[in-house]
Design a protein around this motif. Structure first.
Motif, PDB file in Angstrom:
ATOM      1  N   LEU A 286      25.648  21.983  10.453  1.00 24.78           N
ATOM      2  CA  LEU A 286      26.652  22.895   9.911  1.00 24.78           C
ATOM      3  C   LEU A 286      26.536  22.853   8.388  1.00 24.78           C
ATOM      4  O   LEU A 286      26.490  21.768   7.792  1.00 24.78           O
ATOM      5  N   TYR A 287      26.490  24.023   7.767  1.00 20.82           N
ATOM      6  CA  TYR A 287      26.220  24.088   6.330  1.00 20.82           C
ATOM      7  C   TYR A 287      27.498  24.325   5.528  1.00 20.82           C
ATOM      8  O   TYR A 287      28.336  25.151   5.882  1.00 20.82           O
ATOM      9  N   VAL A 288      27.587  23.579   4.430  1.00 20.95           N
ATOM     10  CA  VAL A 288      28.800  23.524   3.617  1.00 20.95           C
ATOM     11  C   VAL A 288      28.536  24.170   2.261  1.00 20.95           C
ATOM     12  O   VAL A 288      27.430  24.121   1.733  1.00 20.95           O
TER      13      VAL A 288
ATOM     14  N   GLU B 282      37.244  21.217   4.967  1.00 24.43           N
ATOM     15  CA  GLU B 282      38.366  20.906   5.862  1.00 24.43           C
ATOM     16  C   GLU B 282      38.429  21.906   7.017  1.00 24.43           C
ATOM     17  O   GLU B 282      38.629  21.527   8.183  1.00 24.43           O
ATOM     18  N   ASP B 283      38.258  23.185   6.682  1.00 20.81           N
ATOM     19  CA  ASP B 283      38.310  24.221   7.717  1.00 20.81           C
ATOM     20  C   ASP B 283      37.176  24.047   8.714  1.00 20.81           C
ATOM     21  O   ASP B 283      37.373  24.153   9.934  1.00 20.81           O
ATOM     22  N   LEU B 284      35.980  23.762   8.214  1.00 22.47           N
ATOM     23  CA  LEU B 284      34.826  23.567   9.082  1.00 22.47           C
ATOM     24  C   LEU B 284      35.054  22.412  10.049  1.00 22.47           C
ATOM     25  O   LEU B 284      34.771  22.523  11.254  1.00 22.47           O
ATOM     26  N   LEU B 285      35.582  21.299   9.528  1.00 23.44           N
ATOM     27  CA  LEU B 285      35.812  20.135  10.381  1.00 23.44           C
ATOM     28  C   LEU B 285      36.916  20.382  11.413  1.00 23.44           C
ATOM     29  O   LEU B 285      36.970  19.707  12.440  1.00 23.44           O
TER      30      LEU B 285
ATOM     31  N   HIS C 261      37.001  22.843  13.223  1.00 23.30           N
ATOM     32  CA  HIS C 261      36.392  23.571  14.345  1.00 23.30           C
ATOM     33  C   HIS C 261      35.319  22.747  15.054  1.00 23.30           C
ATOM     34  O   HIS C 261      34.562  23.287  15.868  1.00 23.30           O
ATOM     35  N   THR C 262      35.233  21.473  14.737  1.00 27.78           N
ATOM     36  CA  THR C 262      34.230  20.632  15.379  1.00 27.78           C
ATOM     37  C   THR C 262      34.808  19.239  15.563  1.00 27.78           C
ATOM     38  O   THR C 262      35.934  18.952  15.158  1.00 27.78           O
ATOM     39  N   ARG C 263      34.026  18.347  16.137  1.00 31.43           N
ATOM     40  CA  ARG C 263      34.491  16.979  16.311  1.00 31.43           C
ATOM     41  C   ARG C 263      33.291  16.044  16.309  1.00 31.43           C
ATOM     42  O   ARG C 263      32.178  16.420  16.684  1.00 31.43           O
ATOM     43  N   GLY C 264      33.520  14.822  15.868  1.00 27.64           N
ATOM     44  CA  GLY C 264      32.507  13.795  15.960  1.00 27.64           C
ATOM     45  C   GLY C 264      31.301  13.976  15.075  1.00 27.64           C
ATOM     46  O   GLY C 264      30.203  13.551  15.426  1.00 27.64           O
ATOM     47  N   VAL C 265      31.460  14.597  13.903  1.00 24.79           N
ATOM     48  CA  VAL C 265      30.317  14.770  12.998  1.00 24.79           C
ATOM     49  C   VAL C 265      29.812  13.404  12.555  1.00 24.79           C
ATOM     50  O   VAL C 265      30.593  12.505  12.234  1.00 24.79           O
ATOM     51  N   ALA C 266      28.489  13.250  12.502  1.00 21.61           N
ATOM     52  CA  ALA C 266      27.908  11.956  12.139  1.00 21.61           C
ATOM     53  C   ALA C 266      27.888  11.725  10.641  1.00 21.61           C
ATOM     54  O   ALA C 266      28.279  10.655  10.162  1.00 21.61           O
TER      55      ALA C 266
END
Length: 427
Positions: A162-164, A191-194, A196-201
């Motif tokens: 996922l690109y920031v 913050e918004d990106l996170l 919409h997802t979970r468990g980013v490494a």
């Protein structure tokens, strides 16, 4: 076309790029200069892609390599290796990472690949955050976290990336904001990106984007990101392959421009530490480095010869305060280039830090990238006796200037003069 060029084309992949209409064969170098097969001397402002960090044919390094090669060239990591341990001790101490462990590789690509392996294993997730316009190497995993389309050779990936926002300050949706508002907007995007997802490494980021055209966020962006990452337990990987060892002048590591957050969880390095010898590596705190639960070694990482080169090169760098030289001479060079570019409509921006300088070229009267102009300046600079690089996320329209860190004021002035003439000729 020279005979060597014809032979190159006959045995090399089509995608193995060469600079210049008539490619150069470099035969030897000394200090900040190199010579080609025709005997022409060039002032080197690119250092083999930021790799000849101190100087060509540096006596201290060549002596260390020769002496070690006369004793033992190779052993692998299956045996105790005194030069490797000694260099690891020095790198660990310099890294700023507490309870640091060091693993040596043969390249920056391999270092970043290892960092991604560690982060995903430690977190039990294959989700990675990366910066837009980034470059992290040419392996399958490194390409999959590279946000620069020119260097992302496949959409297939072992990772979910996922690109920031944030790596490019003067382009994109937040370019017109003040530094403070830019940082806040990028943090809000993260913050918004996170959400919409979970468990980013992990987040992997270059403090100054190298291949992307020497572009960087405002100081403090990654510190602000770190506050968010810490709340989610996400690791921060700082890719210091191009920014490490004092090249930016102000800091020994690029992450230190964002130092309020403390050191990264994982730091990768390569390029300049070997002054041309093939060294890369990863530094991480013990908890992260030791998370692998299967055997792993390196056949060529930590080679006694390359480690001897790294030790000699690092000692020279520190004893001669090349970081300070990068700050002083680089500052003069940047101001000189900004003055030259001020009267040229093709120059959109001169940016950089220390001896890591980018000149972005556009079509006059527009904000459109001009890769043809960048190619023309590259050729004209060579004709004038100066070697530079190019890059950028917008069709390779940024001239990249990264001389060895021992550059003198006189050489900086000489290079700026040649580059000014090349810019005017291309305009």
């Amino acid at each position: 076309m020279t005979g060597l060029h014809e032979r190159h084309l006959a045995v090399s992949p089509e995608w193995l790029a060469l600079y210049y209409r008539h490619p150069l064969e470099l035969t030897h170098g000394e200090g900040r200069h190199v010579w080609d097969a025709d005997g022409t001397r060039y002032l080197d402002f690119f250092g083999g892609i930021l790799t000849t960090m101190t100087a060509h044919a540096l006596p201290e390094v060549t002596k260390a390599v020769s002496e070690q090669a006369g004793r033992l060239i190779h052993s692998s990591t299956l045996y105790l290796n005194r030069p490797m341990v000694e260099l690891a001790e020095r790198v660990a101490a310099l890294s700023g990472i507490p309870d640091a462990r060091v693993f040596f590789t043969t390249s920056g690509t391999e270092a970043n690949d290892t960092a991604l392996l560690l982060a995903t294993a430690h977190r039990g997730s294959n989700q990675i955050l990366a910066m837009r316009n980034s470059y992290h190497g040419r392996s399958f995993s490194a390409v999959s976290v590279t946000g620069n389309r020119s260097w992302s050779t496949t959409s297939l990936s072992p990772l979910q990336t996922l690109y920031v926002h944030g790596g490019v300050r003067t382009r994109g949706p937040y370019a017109e904001l003040s530094d403070e508002r830019f940082v806040k907007a990028c943090v809000a995007d993260l913050e918004d990106l996170l959400g919409h997802t979970r468990g980013v490494a992990a987040l992997i980021a270059e403090p100054v984007q190298g291949v992307g055209g020497f572009t960087a966020p405002p100081d403090g962006l990654y510190a602000a990101f770190r506050e968010v990452l810490d709340r989610h337990g996400i690791l921060w990987i700082s890719d210091e392959v191009q920014t490490g060892w004092g090249r930016t002048g102000d800091h020994f590591w690029g992450w230190q421009a964002h130092a309020s957050s403390g050191p990264p969880d994982i730091l990768t390095f390569a390029k300049g530490i070997g002054n041309g010898m093939s060294i890369g590596g990863v530094v991480a705190r013990a908890e992260v480095m030791n998370c692998l639960d299967a055997n792993s070694i390196s056949t060529f990482g930590g080679s006694p010869v390359t480690m001897a080169a790294g030790l000699a090169n690092l000692s020279y760098l520190l004893e001669h305060d090349l970081q300070g030289n990068a700050r002083r001479v680089g500052g003069l060079l940047i101001e000189r280039l900004r003055a030259l570019g001020a009267g040229l409509p093709a120059v959109r921006e001169v940016r950089g830090r220390g001896l890591m300088i980018g000149i972005e070229l556009v079509k006059p009267g527009s904000d459109d990238a001009d890769p043809d102009a960048a190619a023309a300046v590259l050729e004209a600079a060579r004709e004038g006796g100066l070697l530079i690089g190019k890059g950028g996320g917008h069709n390779t329209s940024v001239l990249r200037i990264a001389p060895p860190l021992s550059l003198t004021v006189a050489e900086a002035e000489e290079g700026a003069e040649i580059l000014g003439e090349a810019l005017r000729a291309a305009s």
